[in-house]
Write a protein that holds these residues in place. Structure first.
Motif, PDB file in Angstrom:
ATOM      1  N   LEU A  41       0.837  -1.203   0.000  1.00  0.00           N
ATOM      2  CA  LEU A  41       0.000   0.000   0.000  1.00  0.00           C
ATOM      3  C   LEU A  41       0.872   1.252   0.000  1.00  0.00           C
ATOM      4  CD1 LEU A  41      -2.749   1.376   0.170  1.00  0.00           C
ATOM      5  CD2 LEU A  41      -2.657   1.089   2.667  1.00  0.00           C
ATOM      6  N   LEU A  42       1.926   1.256   0.820  1.00  0.00           N
ATOM      7  CA  LEU A  42       2.821   2.401   0.850  1.00  0.00           C
ATOM      8  C   LEU A  42       3.509   2.616  -0.499  1.00  0.00           C
ATOM      9  CD1 LEU A  42       4.577   2.231   4.339  1.00  0.00           C
ATOM     10  CD2 LEU A  42       3.280   4.142   3.403  1.00  0.00           C
ATOM     11  N   THR A  48       1.683   6.786  -6.627  1.00  0.00           N
ATOM     12  CA  THR A  48       0.494   7.558  -6.983  1.00  0.00           C
ATOM     13  C   THR A  48       0.675   9.054  -6.746  1.00  0.00           C
ATOM     14  OG1 THR A  48      -0.978   5.693  -6.512  1.00  0.00           O
ATOM     15  CG2 THR A  48      -1.964   7.887  -6.490  1.00  0.00           C
ATOM     16  N   ILE A  49       1.342   9.426  -5.664  1.00  0.00           N
ATOM     17  CA  ILE A  49       1.440  10.841  -5.281  1.00  0.00           C
ATOM     18  C   ILE A  49       2.030  11.716  -6.390  1.00  0.00           C
ATOM     19  CG2 ILE A  49       2.603  12.447  -3.721  1.00  0.00           C
ATOM     20  CD1 ILE A  49       2.103  10.433  -1.474  1.00  0.00           C
ATOM     21  N   GLN A 300      -0.651   8.948   7.976  1.00  0.00           N
ATOM     22  CA  GLN A 300      -0.211  10.318   7.735  1.00  0.00           C
ATOM     23  C   GLN A 300      -0.458  10.735   6.288  1.00  0.00           C
ATOM     24  OE1 GLN A 300       3.879  10.413   8.999  1.00  0.00           O
ATOM     25  NE2 GLN A 300       3.368  10.600  11.168  1.00  0.00           N
ATOM     26  N   ILE A 301      -0.154   9.837   5.365  1.00  0.00           N
ATOM     27  CA  ILE A 301      -0.374  10.148   3.947  1.00  0.00           C
ATOM     28  C   ILE A 301      -1.861  10.308   3.659  1.00  0.00           C
ATOM     29  CG2 ILE A 301      -0.141   9.266   1.588  1.00  0.00           C
ATOM     30  CD1 ILE A 301       2.422   7.854   2.476  1.00  0.00           C
ATOM     31  N   PRO A 319      -5.098   4.925  -2.792  1.00  0.00           N
ATOM     32  CA  PRO A 319      -4.519   5.624  -3.946  1.00  0.00           C
ATOM     33  C   PRO A 319      -5.433   5.592  -5.180  1.00  0.00           C
ATOM     34  CG  PRO A 319      -2.841   4.330  -2.859  1.00  0.00           C
ATOM     35  CD  PRO A 319      -4.130   3.967  -2.203  1.00  0.00           C
ATOM     36  N   LYS A 320      -6.062   4.452  -5.424  1.00  0.00           N
ATOM     37  CA  LYS A 320      -6.965   4.356  -6.582  1.00  0.00           C
ATOM     38  C   LYS A 320      -8.158   5.279  -6.424  1.00  0.00           C
ATOM     39  CE  LYS A 320      -5.782  -0.407  -7.880  1.00  0.00           C
ATOM     40  NZ  LYS A 320      -6.263  -1.797  -8.029  1.00  0.00           N
ATOM     41  N   GLN A 321      -8.724   5.335  -5.210  1.00  0.00           N
ATOM     42  CA  GLN A 321      -9.860   6.216  -4.963  1.00  0.00           C
ATOM     43  C   GLN A 321      -9.467   7.678  -5.120  1.00  0.00           C
ATOM     44  OE1 GLN A 321     -10.822   4.803  -1.038  1.00  0.00           O
ATOM     45  NE2 GLN A 321     -12.511   3.520  -1.764  1.00  0.00           N
ATOM     46  N   LEU A 322      -8.245   8.017  -4.715  1.00  0.00           N
ATOM     47  CA  LEU A 322      -7.766   9.389  -4.863  1.00  0.00           C
ATOM     48  C   LEU A 322      -7.729   9.797  -6.333  1.00  0.00           C
ATOM     49  CD1 LEU A 322      -6.480  11.891  -3.452  1.00  0.00           C
ATOM     50  CD2 LEU A 322      -4.252  10.833  -3.928  1.00  0.00           C
ATOM     51  N   LEU A 323      -7.198   8.929  -7.181  1.00  0.00           N
ATOM     52  CA  LEU A 323      -7.122   9.224  -8.614  1.00  0.00           C
ATOM     53  C   LEU A 323      -8.515   9.256  -9.246  1.00  0.00           C
ATOM     54  CD1 LEU A 323      -4.003   7.136  -9.702  1.00  0.00           C
ATOM     55  CD2 LEU A 323      -4.153   9.603  -9.355  1.00  0.00           C
TER      56      LEU A 323
END
Length: 385
Positions: A41-42, A48-49, A300-301, A319-323
């Motif tokens: 995940l990290l 992704t960031i 934290q991220i 990360p996928k949901q963020l994109l």
């Protein structure tokens, strides 16, 4: 080597198949799997960031700027139409309200300072004066809340020009308060025999856990130290492996050290099943600490993006949901731009603007949250808030 592609370090039943895994062995396997998932995940977040930031810079922000420019055109169109004979007193009252509301939002959210002139023209107050009073009121409220919440006295001249400066001042006052309380505190009570024994056991366990990692590290160093290797190619390979060993040891990454032992065939998978539970419990202690650190890092991220997106802390964000959220926002912006362009073209025709103004009602204060829906009867989702 990509960590996510490495084989998991797991304890399997002995070859005879007669002995099932002990509780400590099962816990070791469970922690191993959780750590592996958290590392993946990290890694996904780390990949992704930069992609997310690039899409924001190259796609989202240019669209947002274009939309804000069209909104500015709408304010200017209202100003240009205001004195036309076609628009009567009721129409002008609505136009005045819209100009002030939209101009204020654009100045505040998008730094459209060129609209201050229009705001001042149609408002009974000067924008800079109103903004200064508002900031002062917010600052006083922040100061009062902080004093009540933390039971601390803040200076009257505390700098509230930015949240960062206010937070720094608050932290300094809290440190001073803590130092004063520590100085005035009475001498701690003498610890009981039971408390002392518990602390001694804890220290002993911590030392044994660290010793377990050091033992694995020393065995790897003994096998891989490049200075002891005469063959140049083999020395180069061992140098690279030693770099990985030192990195893993610096992070107290027990699993990676064990994986390196397996990789160089210093141990085999069956070796793990022979580790005594008395030693394995110290392995598990190290793994729990590592998992906790990984949890904090991911939290934290995620927390950083939740704040940016105004999401509650309990909402799951991957990360996928963020994109996906960003893609949806970009799509909505594109739709908003098309809509506002069409509406601006229509409302350049004064009779069409007058017809729409007839349907528009100035929202009450309690309806401010529904302003988007009321504006243009839902035809033009400007997103003013």
């Amino acid at each position: 080597m990509n960590q996510s592609k490495k084989k998991l370090v797991l304890i399997t039943p002995k070859a005879d198949g007669k002995k099932i895994l002990s509780a400590a062995q099962k816990q070791f396997n469970s922690l191993t799997k959780k750590i592996d998932n958290k590392k993946k995940l990290l890694m996904e977040w780390q990949e992704t960031i930069p992609l997310y930031r690039q899409k924001v810079d190259e796609e989202y922000e240019p669209l947002e700027e274009a939309l804000s420019n069209h909104k500015s055109e709408w304010v200017q169109l209202l100003d240009q139409s205001y004195n036309l004979p076609l628009f009567k007193k009721t129409d002008k009252l609505k136009m005045k309200h819209l100009i002030c509301e939209l101009a204020e939002n654009l100045i505040t959210e998008f730094n459209k300072d060129d609209l201050k002139t229009l705001f001042n023209k149609y408002s009974d107050e000067d924008y800079d004066t109103v903004n200064q009073q508002s900031e002062s009121a917010v600052g006083d409220l922040m100061k009062s809340l902080a004093e009540d919440m933390f039971n601390v006295d803040l200076d009257d001249d505390v700098d509230i020009s930015s949240p960062e400066k206010f937070h720094a001042h608050l932290q300094e006052k809290l440190r001073e308060q803590a130092d004063e309380q520590a100085a005035e505190a009475v001498k701690p009570r003498k610890k009981t025999k039971k408390q002392l024994e518990k602390e001694a056991r804890q220290l002993e366990e911590d030392e044994l856990a660290s010793k377990s990692v050091r033992e694995v590290y020393r065995k790897l160093v003994a096998a891989l130290h490049p200075d002891r290797e005469p063959d140049e190619e083999e020395r180069k390979r061992k140098t690279e492996l030693m770099q990985r060993v030192n990195t893993a040891y610096g992070k107290k990454d027990l699993l990676l050290l064990l994986a390196l032992q397996l990789e160089i065939e210093q141990i085999d998978p069956e070796h793990l099943s022979h580790i005594a539970d008395s030693r394995l419990k110290y392995f598990n202690k190290i793994l729990k600490e590592q998992l906790s650190e990984l949890d904090q890092e991911t939290e934290q991220i995620e927390g950083m993006f939740k704040v940016d997106l105004n999401l509650p802390f309990y909402v799951l964000l991957t990360p996928k949901q963020l994109l996906l959220r960003l893609a949806k926002d970009i799509q909505e912006l594109q739709g908003d731009i098309v809509a506002i362009q069409n509406e601006l073209e229509i409302f350049h025709n004064p009779p069409a603007l007058k017809a729409w103004l007839k349907t528009y009602k100035i929202p009450k204060n309690s309806d401010h949250d529904d302003f988007d829906n009321l504006l243009f009867g839902g035809m033009m989702p400007f997103g003013f808030k």
